[in-house]
Every structure is written in structure tokens, then in C-alpha cells.
Design an enzyme around this catalytic site. Structure first.
Site, mmCIF file in Angstrom:
data_model
loop_
_atom_site.group_PDB
_atom_site.id
_atom_site.type_symbol
_atom_site.label_atom_id
_atom_site.label_comp_id
_atom_site.label_asym_id
_atom_site.label_seq_id
_atom_site.Cartn_x
_atom_site.Cartn_y
_atom_site.Cartn_z
ATOM 1 N N GLN A 119 0.900 -1.130 -0.052
ATOM 2 C CA GLN A 119 -0.080 -0.212 0.177
ATOM 3 C C GLN A 119 0.849 1.381 0.124
ATOM 4 O O GLN A 119 1.733 1.508 0.864
ATOM 5 C CB GLN A 119 -0.793 -0.128 1.279
ATOM 6 C CG GLN A 119 -1.557 1.309 1.810
ATOM 7 C CD GLN A 119 -2.602 1.057 2.676
ATOM 8 O OE1 GLN A 119 -3.652 0.504 2.570
ATOM 9 N NE2 GLN A 119 -2.163 1.702 3.663
ATOM 10 N N GLY A 120 0.875 2.063 -0.936
ATOM 11 C CA GLY A 120 1.487 3.142 -1.136
ATOM 12 C C GLY A 120 0.764 4.541 -1.101
ATOM 13 O O GLY A 120 0.547 5.169 -1.877
ATOM 14 N N SER B 223 1.669 6.702 2.334
ATOM 15 C CA SER B 223 2.242 7.700 3.139
ATOM 16 C C SER B 223 3.537 8.127 2.099
ATOM 17 O O SER B 223 4.113 7.313 1.491
ATOM 18 C CB SER B 223 2.719 6.659 4.326
ATOM 19 O OG SER B 223 1.822 6.451 5.103
ATOM 20 N N SER C 29 4.177 -1.477 3.823
ATOM 21 C CA SER C 29 4.507 -2.762 4.559
ATOM 22 C C SER C 29 4.461 -3.839 3.401
ATOM 23 O O SER C 29 4.104 -3.877 2.739
ATOM 24 C CB SER C 29 3.135 -3.275 5.356
ATOM 25 O OG SER C 29 2.959 -2.322 6.545
ATOM 26 N N GLU D 182 -10.365 -0.836 5.783
ATOM 27 C CA GLU D 182 -9.143 -1.182 6.533
ATOM 28 C C GLU D 182 -9.461 -0.891 7.839
ATOM 29 O O GLU D 182 -9.227 -1.595 8.713
ATOM 30 C CB GLU D 182 -8.168 -0.334 6.188
ATOM 31 C CG GLU D 182 -6.788 -0.199 6.953
ATOM 32 C CD GLU D 182 -5.631 0.502 6.387
ATOM 33 O OE1 GLU D 182 -4.474 0.033 6.541
ATOM 34 O OE2 GLU D 182 -5.592 1.457 5.527
ATOM 35 N N ASN E 139 -4.812 6.787 15.992
ATOM 36 C CA ASN E 139 -5.860 6.860 16.726
ATOM 37 C C ASN E 139 -6.357 8.358 17.167
ATOM 38 O O ASN E 139 -7.674 8.432 17.513
ATOM 39 C CB ASN E 139 -5.766 5.903 18.134
ATOM 40 C CG ASN E 139 -5.797 4.590 17.721
ATOM 41 O OD1 ASN E 139 -5.907 4.156 16.214
ATOM 42 N ND2 ASN E 139 -5.837 3.498 18.465
ATOM 43 N N GLU E 140 -5.426 8.903 17.075
ATOM 44 C CA GLU E 140 -5.847 10.549 17.394
ATOM 45 C C GLU E 140 -6.676 11.034 16.041
ATOM 46 O O GLU E 140 -7.561 11.772 16.360
ATOM 47 C CB GLU E 140 -4.550 11.443 17.576
ATOM 48 C CG GLU E 140 -3.503 11.116 18.903
ATOM 49 C CD GLU E 140 -3.257 10.004 18.851
ATOM 50 O OE1 GLU E 140 -2.442 9.340 17.720
ATOM 51 O OE2 GLU E 140 -2.893 9.290 19.974
HETATM 52 C C1 LIG Z 1 3.713 -0.927 11.034
HETATM 53 C C2 LIG Z 1 3.266 0.094 10.209
HETATM 54 C C3 LIG Z 1 2.837 -0.223 8.783
HETATM 55 C C4 LIG Z 1 2.475 0.818 7.841
HETATM 56 N N1 LIG Z 1 2.223 0.169 6.634
HETATM 57 C C5 LIG Z 1 2.027 1.328 5.772
HETATM 58 C C6 LIG Z 1 1.689 0.957 4.390
HETATM 59 O O1 LIG Z 1 1.688 -0.281 4.157
HETATM 60 N N2 LIG Z 1 1.485 1.940 3.441
HETATM 61 C C7 LIG Z 1 1.539 3.334 3.926
HETATM 62 O O2 LIG Z 1 1.289 4.009 2.959
HETATM 63 N N3 LIG Z 1 1.817 3.536 5.136
HETATM 64 C C8 LIG Z 1 1.915 2.489 6.206
HETATM 65 N N4 LIG Z 1 2.328 3.026 7.334
HETATM 66 C C9 LIG Z 1 2.107 4.530 7.777
HETATM 67 C C10 LIG Z 1 1.148 5.044 8.198
HETATM 68 O O3 LIG Z 1 -0.007 5.167 7.794
HETATM 69 C C11 LIG Z 1 1.542 6.275 9.017
HETATM 70 O O4 LIG Z 1 2.606 6.233 9.708
HETATM 71 C C12 LIG Z 1 0.434 6.961 9.564
HETATM 72 O O5 LIG Z 1 -0.435 7.645 8.668
HETATM 73 C C13 LIG Z 1 0.708 8.414 10.435
HETATM 74 O O6 LIG Z 1 1.627 9.157 9.873
HETATM 75 P P1 LIG Z 1 3.306 9.681 10.201
HETATM 76 O O7 LIG Z 1 3.922 8.322 10.573
HETATM 77 O O8 LIG Z 1 3.727 10.441 9.607
HETATM 78 O O9 LIG Z 1 2.941 10.438 11.656
HETATM 79 P P2 LIG Z 1 2.607 11.780 11.767
HETATM 80 O O10 LIG Z 1 1.351 12.262 10.960
HETATM 81 O O11 LIG Z 1 3.637 12.598 11.770
HETATM 82 O O12 LIG Z 1 1.804 11.915 13.546
HETATM 83 C C14 LIG Z 1 2.677 11.745 14.771
HETATM 84 C C15 LIG Z 1 1.967 11.967 15.712
HETATM 85 O O13 LIG Z 1 1.339 12.961 15.529
HETATM 86 C C16 LIG Z 1 -0.352 13.119 15.737
HETATM 87 N N5 LIG Z 1 -1.073 13.916 15.019
HETATM 88 C C17 LIG Z 1 -0.797 14.034 13.618
HETATM 89 N N6 LIG Z 1 -1.761 14.851 13.253
HETATM 90 C C18 LIG Z 1 -2.689 15.117 14.127
HETATM 91 C C19 LIG Z 1 -3.945 15.904 14.150
HETATM 92 N N7 LIG Z 1 -4.371 16.361 13.198
HETATM 93 N N8 LIG Z 1 -4.431 15.701 15.389
HETATM 94 C C20 LIG Z 1 -3.953 15.114 16.459
HETATM 95 N N9 LIG Z 1 -2.711 14.458 16.215
HETATM 96 C C21 LIG Z 1 -2.082 14.480 15.263
HETATM 97 C C22 LIG Z 1 -0.311 11.537 15.387
HETATM 98 O O14 LIG Z 1 -1.492 10.884 15.763
HETATM 99 C C23 LIG Z 1 0.729 11.008 15.712
HETATM 100 O O15 LIG Z 1 0.573 10.613 17.063
HETATM 101 C C24 LIG Z 1 2.712 2.108 8.126
HETATM 102 C C25 LIG Z 1 2.982 2.646 9.495
HETATM 103 C C26 LIG Z 1 3.470 1.351 10.418
HETATM 104 C C27 LIG Z 1 3.736 1.936 11.788
#
Ligand SMILES: Cc1cc2nc3c(=O)[nH]c(=O)nc-3n(C[C@H](O)[C@H](O)[C@H](O)COP(=O)(O)OP(=O)(O)OC[C@H]3O[C@@H](n4cnc5c(N)ncnc54)[C@H](O)[C@@H]3O)c2cc1C
Lengths: 389, 353
Positions: free
Chosen positions: A125-126, A128, A160, A243, A372-373
Site C-alpha cells: 500500500q503506497g 504515506s 508494509s 481497512e 488513533n488521534e
Molecule cells: C507498522 C506500520 C505499517 C505501515 N504500513 C503502511 C503501508 O503499508 N502503507 C502506507 O502508505 N503507510 C503505512 N504506514 C504508515 C502510516 O499510515 C503512518 O505512519 C500514519 O498515517 C501516521 O503518519 P506519520 O507516521 O507520518 O505520523 P504523523 O502524521 O507525523 O503523526 C505523528 C503523531 O502526531 C499525531 N498527529 C498528527 N496529526 C494530528 C492531528 N491532526 N491531530 C492530532 N494528532 C495528530 C499523530 O496522531 C501521531 O501521534 C505504516 C505504519 C506503521 C507503523
């Protein structure tokens, strides 16, 4: 309200149970976050497919058995009961598959679904990107039309099993003038396309299974566009519903963990090892919550079968299962005492090392599929109707 | 397998909701706080007109002949309205207990007036010496060593026990068991008492769902209107997440409560475990809603005048009725860990033989 199963459903359960008992590998497969484990899991998927159980709710023509969602729940219950391997192609079969079924062209369905069901083609899944995590509308990777092709540039990350997968589905900005949710197109991309570089990233479990994926003038035919050009966001939201909601994490998974946790508690107490007094209640609570998730899912499925829809309430599910999963594994580690830190292979770990693996895995639940936020924001604004600003 | 309510059941729920919105507004509830008995015979007659006291009374005795699956939605509405008339002891517990006692004379004597709204019954809870609404009861169902007794009110002495919730009146009961009052003994008394406990707990759990919904609704309304720093306080994420957490707790508790209704109606083997899970999860959701709602209302919520505490107090009261959360937690853990049967034999997913 009728909480009994029909004779046909009972018969299906028996059939699935018998097949799984005869076919599930006796030894646990190596982690699908490794090359070796990935291949072993693909081989298992082939066997499952040959047995007719790879994608029970899909139409027969696409490699399923045309079962309804209730039979799918029954199958999942039997699958976890049998201790069968994790689904290496979960991004394909549980997320993309249903989306293709909803918005794909007949050609796309025929081209992609059968090979997805057999896991001949495993999907990543692409979504992020480095600057598009929670803020997914900030996607910057581009897909510019050139004749019958899209030319892709930019970067995806955290995919992933991206290190091993064959295909990727993602969103790209097809209108360079656009911002936010508009101008995004949902595109299916073969990962062996020239101009694509897949660079594995080690995960918290020390395995190189995540990947960042670079696009450098990679050409993909326009027929791999899913849904309309510029309407990728809407297509993606359908996938996100699956999902967070139903498919990705069926209740059987958590009921199984809860049952193992109850057994672990009983065994630990019986062994005479000291057990913190609060844990008795915590374990009971975990078991009760896993039940709640199952009950709630059966209610959702009943509603869907009666013609209802699943909407923003999938955010409730996502919070509930992901936090339950963390709590169950955390509790198991507390029961394990000094053994909690041992890796599965350690001789002194006995059969308990899986809990640590499970804990590390569970910790990601509150992050992926929309943190979850973000889910809490959705619940407050879209379900409760609280003011955005 | 169809885990949902029928249209008729939903219609009944809506009817009761509309009825209570009109007949039992918060002014009425608060008005009752000030009266001598706290109860209103006129209101009870109106409830009887829409059939509530006789929900579970068989049709041949003048009731609606419904099951706990129908009734559970009614009790959600009772909770939403903070209605504290003795619907739980009379309609949810005593009526089916009398029906199941197998005592035809007792049924003929009491079920028709219960259904007609002409008799109230108080029931002693196995988990507490406090008997709610005993002062207005025509009949008390009480437990003694030798079994269960159905005792007329003039044969007992009541001592009022003032409580934290002005919507209820609590009493301890002094009485002497007499042979002519005994309606069940031995294993049958135990069985009836356990069924009464499960029915009472289920009806309270359903009310806790309604209470929780009402508290969330009040908090969403209030935080959408109240402004600080130039914006509605409901736009602050800390406030949003508080309320989102309540919604999560509510919806999963609801699933337990609805399943427990089915388990009681069909008297399944895990009935008591299912009821305990319903009471625990709904009770905790309602208690959490009480605390969070107070928090987001600020000092205004901390006043006697503001209506919020009407429902907060209901949440506290209901938590202690028919087995407090701790009691049900102990019962659940006992079933899971202390009984010989394997964990596999519990739980929603049925096992193939
Ligand atoms: C094990 C794993 C597998 C994954 N697999 C995939 C995959 O296959 N394909 C893919 O595309 N992505 C994947 N992801 C990525 C995942 O979708 C992102 O990590 C997720 O969407 C959060 O983005 P970020 O990591 O950039 O965190 P950020 O967006 O930077 O967030 C960091 C923290 O800030 C908080 N935050 C951010 N914005 C807000 C807001 N508006 N209000 C309150 N809090 C906020 C978040 O809740 C979090 O606690 C995977 C992640 C993990 C850990």
C-alpha cells in the site's frame, strides 16, 4: 434477532475446520517480514487458494467461493482457531480487492483479482510519503499523463512488505496545479517498472520489511488507473473504510489472543509464580473486550447484509481493536515475568516468545490505518458533530 | 444469524422515547425530588397506558407478552429520560419472577394488576440490603434462609436510608418470614433469585446505555455553544477526544447489553456471564460519561441547578443497583478462571461438536 447459525453455516464451519486441521503447517512459518518467511507465506497462500479458502467472500470467478460476510466471519474464526499463518497479501485481499470490486473496470477485475486471491501477486500500500502521514492530502508524488502512460515521480514510504511485494497501489497527484484532496489519482503500479527503486527499511522488530519507494520517471499505463482521474481520494476513502472497519482485523484474531491470554493466566497461577493481583481483572477485561469486538462486528455484518452501509463508525472499530491488542499483549508480558524479554528462539523462552513478537506488532496498530488521534477527530467531528474550528 | 432488532422493536423504542420526551421532561424528574414519596401514581397510570409495567407479563394476564429483547430498548429510553419510577423491580424483575415461580395463584393475583398499573412490587437484591421504592410497593419479594417470600407491605417495617440520588428512595426492611408468604424454596428459590439478579442487572445496564447517550448529547450540545478564546470549546481537540472516548466505550457496551438481552430471553448457559459483561461495560461507560461530562461543563456542571447531575446521579445509582461493577467483575473473573470448564466454552463464537 436470531443468534443461531443455519445448518449450511454449521456445515461450512465444519468443512473449513476439517480442511484447516489437515493443511495448516504444524511448524510456525518464519516471519513474513523476512525473504524466507515471505516466500513460505506465499506458498501457504497458494495451498489455501487451491483448497478454495483463500478469499471466501469473493465471487467464484475471481478465485473466491461466493460466501457472504457471515461465512467470512466463520471462516476467520476457524482460521485463527487452527493457528494458521498470517495473511501475507492482506493489503491486497482485504483492502484493494474490495475496492477494485467496487470501482474497477471489468478488465481490471479479471486482470487483478484472481492473481490477488492466489497471492501470485502480493500488494503493498503506497499512501504515506515523508510529508504525507496523517495529513494524507498532502501527497506530493506526481503522475503526469503522457499519451497512454502516467509518468510517476516522487517518493512513498512505510509500505508494509514493500521490500518483497510485486505491486503497489497508491495515490499520486495527477494535476500538478491541484492541492489537498483534489487532483489525486489512484494508480496500480508494478514494482518491477524501470525507474522504481525499492529501499527496505528495518522495522522495530529488526526486520527489513517496510520499504520506501522512489519513482524516477517510471511509466505506468493509464489502464492501471483505478476509478476516475483526479478522484483518487474518494477511491482511497472506500479502501480506508474496509481497512479500519471490517476486513483487516476480524474479531477472531482478538478472540484467539484473548483465549490464549486466559490460558496463560491460568497456567501462570497454577505454576505458583507470583502474579500481580490486578492482572486477574485485567485479563478478564481483555477477554470481555474481545467479546465486545466480536459482538459489534456481528452487528455490523447483520446490518450490511440487510442493506446498510459502514461509514465513519469504522473509526470506533479501529481504536477499539488496536488498543485492545496492545493491552492484551502488554498483559501477557506482565504475566511472563522475566521471560518477557526473550526472543522466540531463546531456549529459556519455551513457547512464550510469540507474545513479545505480538506486542511489538500490536504497538503499530494505533499508528497505521490512520492514527488513533485522527480517528478520535473523525469520531468527534463526523459522528458526534462537534465543531471543526 | 441476524444480530439486530426488528422494525417493530425499533418502533416500540421510538414510541417510548417520544412518550417520555413529552411526559417525563427533566422538570418532572426534578419535581418528583420534592414530593413526599418521590413517586407519582398518575404518571404510573400513563406508563401503564402504553404497556410498560406489563411488557414482560404474558398476554393472558393482560400484559404485552414481550421478551427481554423487546424490553431492552425500552429500558435504554428509561435511562435517557432519567425516569426513576420503579420500572426495574416491578416490570423487569418481579413480573417474570412471578411468572416463572410456577405458582398460578400468585400469578393470577398479581400479574393482572401489575400489567394494569395498579400494583407495584419491590424486590430485594441479592447483592445489597437496600431495597429501592419499598415504600410505594404493594408487594415485596424478599429472601430468607428458607426461600423466597412475597410479602405484603403492611407485614414489614421500613427504615428510610437517604441516598445520594434524590430520584430514588432506599429502605432497609425488617420482617419475619412466614410460611404462607413463601413462594419458592431450595434450588428453585436460588434459581429464581439468580434470574431476578440477571434481569435486574440487564435492565440497569440498558438504562446505563441511555444515560451515557444522554450525557454525551448534553456535552456535545454544551461544548458546541460555550465559547472561550473566541471559539466553541468543542473545537478544542482535548475536549473532542474526551467525548470520542465516551462514544467508543458506549458503542461496545451497547453490543454487550444487546447480546445479554438475547441471552436472558433465551436463557442460554452463559447467561450470567453475558449479563455481567453488559453491566460492567455499560456501567463503566456511564460512569466515565458522568466524569467527563462534568469536566467539559466546567463549574456550571458543578451546580445543583444545572441538569447535568440528574444523569450523573443516575449513572452512580445504576452502577450500584443489581450488583455493582466490582461484584460483576468478580463474577466474570470467577467464571473465567475458577471454574473447570475451558475458556473455549464461553464466548460468542459457538463451537462445533
Ligand atoms: C507498522 C506500520 C505499517 C505501515 N504500513 C503502511 C503501508 O503499508 N502503507 C502506507 O502508505 N503507510 C503505512 N504506514 C504508515 C502510516 O499510515 C503512518 O505512519 C500514519 O498515517 C501516521 O503518519 P506519520 O507516521 O507520518 O505520523 P504523523 O502524521 O507525523 O503523526 C505523528 C503523531 O502526531 C499525531 N498527529 C498528527 N496529526 C494530528 C492531528 N491532526 N491531530 C492530532 N494528532 C495528530 C499523530 O496522531 C501521531 O501521534 C505504516 C505504519 C506503521 C507503523
Amino acid at each position: 434477532m436470531d443468534l443461531s447459525y443455519t445448518p449450511e453455516q454449521e456445515a461450512f464451519r465444519k468443512e473449513a475446520r476439517a480442511w484447516l486441521e489437515a493443511n495448516v503447517p504444524k511448524e510456525r512459518l518464519p516471519s513474513f517480514d523476512t525473504r524466507e518467511g515471505f516466500d513460505a507465506h506465499c506458498a501457504w497462500e497458494k495451498k489455501l487458494h487451491a483448497g478454495g479458502f483463500a478469499m471466501v467472500p469473493w465471487p467464484v470467478e475471481y478465485g473466491g467461493r461466493g460466501a457472504d460476510l457471515l461465512e467470512w466471519l466463520i471462516f476467520e474464526e476457524e482460521y485463527y482457531r487452527a493457528g494458521a499463518p498470517g495473511r501475507v497479501n492482506q493489503n491486497g485481499i482485504f483492502l484493494l480487492g474490495p475496492t477494485i470490486m467496487e470501482v474497477g473496470t471489468p478488465e481490471q477485475k479479471a486482470r487483478f483479482l484472481p492473481k490477488m486471491a492466489s497471492s501470485e501477486e502480493v500488494w503493498a500500500q503506497g499512501w504515506s510519503e515523508p510529508n504525507a502521514g496523517s495529513d494524507m492530502a498532502n501527497i506530493q508524488a506526481t503522475a503526469i499523463r503522457d499519451g497512454d502512460d502516467y509518468v510517476l515521480n516522487g517518493q512513498k514510504t512505510w509500505a508494509s512488505r514493500g521490500a518483497f511485494a510485486h505491486w503497489l497501489f497508491g495515490m499520486f497527484r495527477s494535476d500538478p496545479e491541484s492541492t489537498r484532496h483534489r487532483g489525486l489519482t489512484f494508480i496500480l503500479v508494478p514494482l518491477d517498472t524501470p525507474g522504481i527503486t525499492v529501499r527496505p527499511i528495518e522495522k522495530l522488530n529488526h526486520k527489513k520489511a517496510f520499504a520506501e519507494i522512489f519513482f524516477d520517471d517510471a511509466r505506468v499505463p493509464v489502464r492501471y488507473q483505478l476509478g476516475e482521474e483526479g478522484k483518487g481520494w474518494d477511491v482511497a476513502m472506500a479502501t480506508a473504510g474496509f481497512e479500519r472497519g471490517l476486513m483487516l482485523r476480524s474479531p477472531a484474531r482478538f478472540q484467539d489472543t484473548a483465549r490464549r491470554l486466559v490460558d496463560l493466566y491460568r497456567k501462570t497461577v497454577a505454576s505458583g509464580q507470583p502474579v500481580a493481583p490486578g492482572l486477574r481483572d485485567t485479563v478478564a477485561r481483555c477477554w470481555m473486550d474481545a467479546e465486545a469486538y466480536a459482538l459489534n462486528t456481528y452487528q455490523t455484518v447483520s446490518r450490511l447484509l440487510a442493506g446498510g452501509k459502514i461509514g465513519a463508525e469504522s473509526s470506533l472499530n479501529k481504536i477499539f481493536w488496536s488498543e485492545l491488542d496492545v493491552r492484551m499483549h502488554e498483559t501477557a508480558l506482565k504475566l511472563l515475568g522475566h521471560r518477557a524479554e526473550l526472543l522466540p528462539g531463546a531456549p529459556a523462552a519455551g513457547d512464550v516468545g510469540e507474545w513479545l513478537d505480538g506486542y511489538i506488532f500490536a504497538l503499530a496498530g494505533p499508528i497505521y490505518a490512520g492514527t488513533n488521534e485522527i480517528q478520535r477527530n473523525i469520531i468527534a467531528e463526523r459522528i458526534l458533530g462537534m465543531p471543526r474550528k | 444469524m441476524e444480530f439486530m432488532f426488528s422494525e417493530d422493536q425499533r418502533l416500540l423504542q421510538e414510541t417510548v422515547r417520544d412518550f417520555l420526551a413529552g411526559e417525563c421532561p427533566v422538570e418532572f424528574v426534578r419535581g418528583q425530588w420534592e414530593t413526599e414519596t418521590g413517586r407519582s401514581p398518575e404518571f404510573w397510570s400513563k406508563l401503564a397506558e402504553i404497556g410498560i409495567p406489563g411488557l414482560l407479563v404474558p398476554e393472558e394476564y393482560g400484559g404485552l407478552g414481550m421478551s427481554e429483547i423487546d424490553a431492552v430498548l425500552v429500558f435504554v429510553e428509561v435511562g435517557r429520560a432519567a425516569l426513576a419510577e420503579p420500572v426495574v423491580p416491578t416490570a423487569a424483575v418481579a413480573a417474570p419472577l412471578i411468572r416463572e415461580s410456577g405458582n398460578t395463584a400468585l400469578a393470577e393475583r398479581w400479574l393482572p394488576p401489575i400489567a394494569a398499573g395498579e400494583a407495584l412490587v419491590a424486590v430485594a437484591q441479592p447483592t445489597s440490603p437496600l431495597v429501592p421504592e419499598a415504600h410505594v410497593a404493594d408487594l415485596l419479594i424478599l429472601r430468607a434462609e428458607d426461600g423466597l417470600h412475597a410479602v405484603p407491605r403492611d407485614a414489614v417495617r421500613l427504615t428510610a436510608q437517604p441516598s445520594n440520588d434524590p430520584s430514588q428512595r432506599l429502605f432497609t426492611v425488617d420482617w419475619k418470614p412466614r410460611n404462607e408468604d413463601r413462594i419458592a424454596s431450595g434450588a428453585q428459590a436460588d434459581r429464581l433469585e439468580l434470574a431476578a439478579l440477571d434481569r435486574g442487572a440487564l435492565a440497569c445496564a440498558a438504562q446505563q446505555i441511555g444515560t451515557c447517550e444522554r450525557l454525551i448529547a448534553m456535552s456535545v450540545d454544551y461544548t458546541s455553544q460555550r465559547r472561550q478564546f473566541g471559539v466553541p470549546i468543542g473545537s478544542f481537540q482535548a475536549v473532542k477526544h474526551h467525548l470520542a472516548n465516551l462514544k467508543v466505550a458506549l458503542e461496545y457496551a451497547r453490543s454487550h447489553v444487546e447480546r445479554a438481552a438475547h441471552s436472558v430471553a433465551h436463557d442460554v448457559p452463559c447467561r450470567s456471564v453475558d449479563v455481567s459483561m453488559a453491566k460492567i461495560s455499560a456501567g463503566e461507560a456511564a460512569l466515565q460519561a458522568a466524569e467527563v461530562s462534568l469536566q467539559v461543563h466546567g463549574a456550571l456542571g458543578y451546580t445543583w441547578e444545572q441538569d447535568l447531575h440528574v444523569w450523573m446521579r443516575r449513572a452512580w445509582t445504576l452502577d450500584l443497583a443489581w450488583g455493582e461493577t466490582a461484584w460483576h467483575r468478580a463474577r466474570l473473573a470467577g467464571a473465567l478462571f475458577d471454574e473447570e470448564r475451558p475458556a473455549e466454552s464461553f464466548g460468542f463464537t459457538p463451537r462445533v461438536g
